[in-house]
Motif scaffolding. Structure first.
Motif: not given
Length: 80
Positions: A26, A29-32
């Motif tokens: 993770d 900011r919604n980056k995976v």
């Protein structure tokens, strides 16, 4: 988070040294990021995973994570 939680995660990872895992990182900011690697070593505070990028011609990377990263779910691992 208690000390026995960290000890439980540490012993679990120590038993899996040398096994292939898929890790989900993770990055905020919604980056995976999802990568595959091999658990190399487990130290008192951190553990290392050797990641080989199959898609690019990058050399293998040795990533290190703390056991609290697993507890807080910043790093999720699954055996392959």
């Amino acid at each position: 988070m208690q000390k026995n939680d960290i000890e439980r995660v540490r012993s679990s990872i120590l038993q899996q040294c040398g096994n292939k895992v898929m890790i989900q990182l993770d990055r905020g900011r919604n980056k995976v990021d999802i990568q595959k690697g091999v658990i190399q070593n487990a130290y008192p505070s951190v553990f290392t995973i050797l990641v080989n990028d199959d898609y690019d011609e990058n050399p293998p990377q040795l990533l290190s994570f703390s056991y609290t990263d697993v507890i807080t779910r910043d790093v999720r691992m699954k055996l392959c």
